[in-house]
Design a protein around this motif. Structure first.
Motif, short mmCIF file in Angstrom:
data_model
loop_
_atom_site.label_atom_id
_atom_site.label_comp_id
_atom_site.label_asym_id
_atom_site.label_seq_id
_atom_site.Cartn_x
_atom_site.Cartn_y
_atom_site.Cartn_z
N ALA A 146 0.79 -1.24 0.00
CA ALA A 146 0.00 0.00 0.00
C ALA A 146 0.82 1.29 0.00
CB ALA A 146 -0.92 0.01 1.21
N ARG A 147 1.96 1.32 0.73
CA ARG A 147 2.64 2.60 0.88
C ARG A 147 3.42 2.98 -0.37
NH1 ARG A 147 5.86 2.92 6.37
NH2 ARG A 147 7.11 1.32 5.33
N ARG A 148 3.91 1.96 -1.10
CA ARG A 148 4.59 2.17 -2.39
C ARG A 148 4.37 0.88 -3.17
NH1 ARG A 148 9.38 5.47 -3.59
NH2 ARG A 148 9.47 5.99 -1.39
N PRO A 149 3.14 0.64 -3.63
CA PRO A 149 2.79 -0.70 -4.09
C PRO A 149 3.67 -1.20 -5.23
CG PRO A 149 0.83 0.68 -3.88
CD PRO A 149 2.01 1.59 -3.73
N PRO A 161 -9.54 -1.21 -7.92
CA PRO A 161 -9.66 -1.25 -6.45
C PRO A 161 -11.10 -1.13 -5.99
CG PRO A 161 -8.97 0.93 -7.16
CD PRO A 161 -9.14 0.13 -8.41
N CYS A 188 -2.02 8.49 -6.93
CA CYS A 188 -3.11 8.01 -7.81
C CYS A 188 -3.18 6.50 -7.89
CB CYS A 188 -2.96 8.60 -9.20
SG CYS A 188 -1.45 8.08 -10.04
N ASP A 208 2.44 9.85 -8.28
CA ASP A 208 2.55 8.75 -7.31
C ASP A 208 4.05 8.47 -7.18
OD1 ASP A 208 0.35 6.40 -6.25
OD2 ASP A 208 2.49 5.93 -6.11
N SER A 210 5.34 5.56 -6.51
CA SER A 210 5.65 4.19 -6.91
C SER A 210 5.77 4.10 -8.43
CB SER A 210 4.54 3.24 -6.43
OG SER A 210 4.52 2.08 -7.23
N MET A 213 3.08 1.93 -9.94
CA MET A 213 1.73 2.52 -9.98
C MET A 213 1.64 3.56 -11.10
SD MET A 213 -0.26 0.98 -7.91
CE MET A 213 0.61 -0.54 -8.26
N SER A 235 6.44 11.13 -8.49
CA SER A 235 6.88 12.21 -7.60
C SER A 235 6.33 11.99 -6.20
CB SER A 235 6.35 13.53 -8.16
OG SER A 235 6.43 14.55 -7.19
N PHE A 258 -0.16 7.56 5.12
CA PHE A 258 1.21 7.15 4.80
C PHE A 258 2.19 8.33 4.77
CE2 PHE A 258 -1.34 3.85 2.57
CZ PHE A 258 -0.93 2.77 3.33
C1 LIG Z 1 -3.33 2.75 -0.59
S1 LIG Z 1 -2.72 3.33 -2.11
C2 LIG Z 1 -4.14 4.23 -2.75
C3 LIG Z 1 -4.10 4.39 -4.22
C4 LIG Z 1 -5.33 5.09 -4.83
N1 LIG Z 1 -5.40 6.45 -4.40
C5 LIG Z 1 -6.58 4.34 -4.47
O1 LIG Z 1 -7.32 4.80 -3.59
O2 LIG Z 1 -6.80 3.27 -5.06
C6 LIG Z 1 -1.64 4.65 -1.63
C7 LIG Z 1 -0.95 5.26 -2.82
O3 LIG Z 1 -0.28 6.45 -2.41
C8 LIG Z 1 1.03 6.45 -2.91
N2 LIG Z 1 1.85 7.23 -1.98
C9 LIG Z 1 2.05 6.98 -0.66
N3 LIG Z 1 2.84 7.92 -0.13
C10 LIG Z 1 3.14 8.78 -1.13
C11 LIG Z 1 3.93 9.96 -1.19
N4 LIG Z 1 4.57 10.44 -0.10
N5 LIG Z 1 4.03 10.61 -2.38
C12 LIG Z 1 3.39 10.12 -3.48
N6 LIG Z 1 2.63 9.00 -3.48
C13 LIG Z 1 2.51 8.35 -2.31
C14 LIG Z 1 1.42 4.99 -2.97
O4 LIG Z 1 2.48 4.74 -3.85
C15 LIG Z 1 0.12 4.35 -3.40
O5 LIG Z 1 -0.02 4.28 -4.80
#
Ligand SMILES: C[S@@+](CC[C@H](N)C(=O)[O-])C[C@H]1O[C@@H](n2cnc3c(N)ncnc32)[C@H](O)[C@@H]1O
Length: 359
Positions: A146-149, A161, A188, A208, A210, A213, A235, A258
């Motif tokens: 989830a944090r960097r899928p 999702p 995203c 995002d 990741s 992603m 980014s 996160f």
């Molecule tokens: C739980 S997923 C949710 C993805 C999407 N928004 C959804 O609801 O399906 C969290 C997303 O936030 C991104 N993310 C987490 N921390 C981030 C950060 N500091 N900067 C950019 N993206 C981040 C992750 O890589 C991941 O794709």
């Protein structure tokens, strides 16, 4: 590991409940992605190679799908006379496959057995212990899911999702997008919210952190990208690659918990919003801790905020008009086709959303 100078061998292995073809394809794909994260490019195939900092450090000398990959390997660019060998082998093991990674013939680069033992404990054993002890293992699982899928499972989850669609519906209802809007989405994931948002005729951009992603979101929204209605960049939320005051609105969902510094991220979002720009974000409610929405090991790594705290974050970031609201997800959950047995997860008081606007 043999502690002799010229025949040194390091060997690690794992048994997977996968047939050899699947194990081979998966390992090659995962390896390329994992190496990319540490700045190393892995190009597979019979003429494949491995490149670090623009320099070829490995060259495929044998590529036998389902069986083995052999690389001529150069561990030391100051000692090019004795290339070494890295092998990845796939052998049947019961109903599954044993995968072995082996590096041979490089001990002379290190020195005597004491130095070799030092290298082994420092570079192989300690990372192994860290990876299998709770802090590192929990961090890896949290990032991966989830944090960097990353990985096939994450691509499948974030490509569609289902359980996030109720949140998307609330956000879209609050934003009430029109053709004149230019939307920013932060975090995203696989780009599913963007796809729905673009149905309004608006333009959009997203970030995002990741890389997987970003790739997935681009694939899902290829048409809009080709039509120049959408760009998706890799980014971090607290360092957005956009000029000041260009977006009419912004959205963020499933990301807040996160963020190591949510005020910095919110301030960045405010910076890129035009005056009057609106921002809708899903909160990170403490009551979700330990539920299927925020299970361990994520739960103990997420930040949770009360309604007051969430409002405070947005105000600290400079948003002038701030409201935290609770919205029921239940009807949206029915609407998007959440299975009957999972609907109770969406009952109750609903989720908190931040509605903010800059002057
Ligand atoms: C739980 S997923 C949710 C993805 C999407 N928004 C959804 O609801 O399906 C969290 C997303 O936030 C991104 N993310 C987490 N921390 C981030 C950060 N500091 N900067 C950019 N993206 C981040 C992750 O890589 C991941 O794709």
């Amino acid at each position: 590991m043999t502690l002799t100078d010229t025949t040194t061998t390091v060997r690690i292995s794992i048994e997977l409940e996968l047939d050899r073809q699947t194990a081979f394809d998966l390992l090659v794909q995962e390896l390329a992605t994992a190496l990319e994260r540490v700045g190393i490019q892995f190009e597979g195939g019979a003429r494949g190679r491995v490149v670090e900092n623009g320099v070829e450090v490995g060259r495929v000398v044998s590529w036998k799908p389902c069986q083995e990959i052999q690389l001529e390997w150069c561990p030391a660019d100051w000692e090019l006379r004795h290339p070494t060998r890295v092998e990845l082998r796939f052998e049947p093991a019961g109903a599954g496959t044993k995968v072995m990674l082996e590096h041979q013939g490089w001990g002379h680069l290190i020195g005597g057995p004491q130095e070799l033992a030092g290298w082994f404990t420092d570079q192989v054993a300690a990372p192994f212990f860290r990876a299998t002890a709770p802090a590192g293992f929990g961090d890896w699982l949290t990032d991966r899911r989830a944090r960097r899928p990353s990985g096939a499972q994450a691509r499948s989850v974030y490509g569609d999702p289902l359980f996030h669609y109720p949140n998307f519906r609330v956000i879209l209802a609050e934003l009430a997008l029109t053709r004149d809007d230019y939307l920013l989405e932060v975090g995203c994931g696989g780009g599913a919210l963007l796809k729905e948002a673009l149905g309004s005729g608006c333009r959009a951009a997203a970030v995002d952190h990741s890389p997987e992603m970003v790739r997935l979101a681009r694939q899902a929204n290829r048409e809009a990208i080709d039509a120049k209605r959408l760009e998706i960049l890799q980014s971090k939320a607290d360092c957005l690659p956009f000029s000041d005051e260009i977006f009419t609105c912004a959205a963020m969902t499933g990301v807040l918990g996160f963020l190591p510094d949510p005020v910095a991220a919110f301030a960045e979002i405010r910076r890129v919003l035009r005056p009057g720009g609106r921002f809708v974000a899903l909160g990170s409610d403490a009551e979700l801790k330990g539920t299927p929405a925020a299970p361990e090991p994520m739960a103990s790594r997420l930040h949770f905020y009360s309604e007051q705290e969430l409002e405070g974050l947005a105000r600290s970031a400079g948003f002038e008009q701030v409201q935290v609201v609770r919205r029921s997800l239940y009807e949206f959950a029915r609407e998007v086709g959440i299975p009957e047995e999972a609907l109770p997860l969406f009952a109750g008081p609903g989720a908190t959303f931040l509605l903010a606007r800059r002057h």
